[in-house]
Design a protein around this motif. Sequence first.
Motif, PDB file in Angstrom:
ATOM      1  N   GLN A 131      -7.339  19.504  18.590  1.00  0.00           N
ATOM      2  CA  GLN A 131      -7.740  18.864  19.576  1.00  0.00           C
ATOM      3  C   GLN A 131      -9.313  18.353  18.992  1.00  0.00           C
ATOM      4  O   GLN A 131      -9.513  19.670  19.110  1.00  0.00           O
TER       5      GLN A 131
ATOM      6  N   THR B 117       0.317  15.094  21.982  1.00  0.00           N
ATOM      7  CA  THR B 117       0.837  15.438  21.028  1.00  0.00           C
ATOM      8  C   THR B 117       1.641  14.048  20.196  1.00  0.00           C
ATOM      9  O   THR B 117       2.393  13.369  21.025  1.00  0.00           O
ATOM     10  N   GLU B 131      -3.691  16.112  18.312  1.00  0.00           N
ATOM     11  CA  GLU B 131      -3.415  15.323  19.693  1.00  0.00           C
ATOM     12  C   GLU B 131      -4.146  14.506  20.143  1.00  0.00           C
ATOM     13  O   GLU B 131      -5.151  14.816  19.757  1.00  0.00           O
TER      14      GLU B 131
END
Lengths: 252, 160
Positions: A131, B117, B131
Amino acid sequence: MYKIFEEIQFIGKQLIFLPKCRSTNDMAADMLKKGVLKEGGIVITDHQQAGRGQRGNTWVSSENKNLTFSILLKPHFISPTDSFALNMLVSVAIVNALKGLDRSMFKIKWPNDIMYNGYKVGGILIENTIQVAKIENSIIGIGINVNQNSFDYLFKAASLSNIFKRPFDLNNLLNEIIKQIEEQFSILKSGNYHILRSNYLENLYWLNEKHRFFSMVEFTGMIIGIDPAGRLMVETENGIEKFNFKEIKYLE
Amino acid sequence: MKIKEIRDLIDFISQSELNEVNIETTDFKISVKKSPDISVNSGEIMVSPTNSPANTPAAGTVSETVEIKTDASEEKTKPASNLKEIKSPMIGTFYTAANPESPPFVEPGDKIKPGQTVCIIEAMKLFNEIEAEISGTIVEILVDNATPVEFDQPLFLVDP
């Protein structure tokens, strides 16, 4: 039943036991998504029915004989380009945990198979979520052949009880492994990547030995290390070559 | 463990193929079993406090489902001129799906939002779900499935 020893600091404070399941990594990922699994949490089963090895491969495990579990870590301090550190961390931890049994024979076959005298005794499957350029979650799946006695000849696998001719206590081994993971994790967290790296190389299967390999053609070479991305560095008659996983096969 | 967490857990088990789950923390030991002849939403729950009983919920049957709300879409149409890229955070092999049998995470025309994702990059036997950091519509997938990618290589074109 599994019980985490008190000296363990943060791994396994949450222990989720499933009598059977398909894959502890898949269950851990689901539980993470639903907010059930916390950092350091372990999902463990006595009967993994469809454990996954590398993409497409399955990991076969008999009931109640082996250690099959997954741990959730949140290693935000590791950048995605350094993610190979996770492979090093876990494989070094497992080899350290097994070294009490035999100091010299347990090795890490790049990138992260656990070997004893050429036989595979353990495997690791790590699944991260990335992320905003950081590793948000890391689900670390570990499978160790412990008390299983027979293996398909083709797999070249063995268990600890095969090797040492005695049964092993699964709970003690689990605790020893997570204790070592915590130790290697803190080495990495405190910025000592180089220590982890040298621990990894020290235990690397076929390091500095001449062997036969296959990559498009057969050749003789010597593993001399790994690069920062985790690629295998092999010295050949054409100089030093780097290999990605699956680009090179170990022959003899 | 809070009631909400227990409820989430039961919900999780009822939706899964599992029949039995035991969870142990420093404070609690919980065992949940699914009976095959009872409807999927109910689960028997036994809570046995091992340490601090302070916030122990009463034992009983919980048969509530937890609703998962999804955000209503709020995208606006914008000119396709300033497309954005999603780049590879590492060296590895690019995969469009979780495994060969599953459908791709995203396809051109799909709307994405941050945290979703979009692909997997495998690097030295590490599987990394990537992501999205931005929202928008996937315009193009720039890399073929199962091919090598470099660090910072553009993977997707996104219309923000």
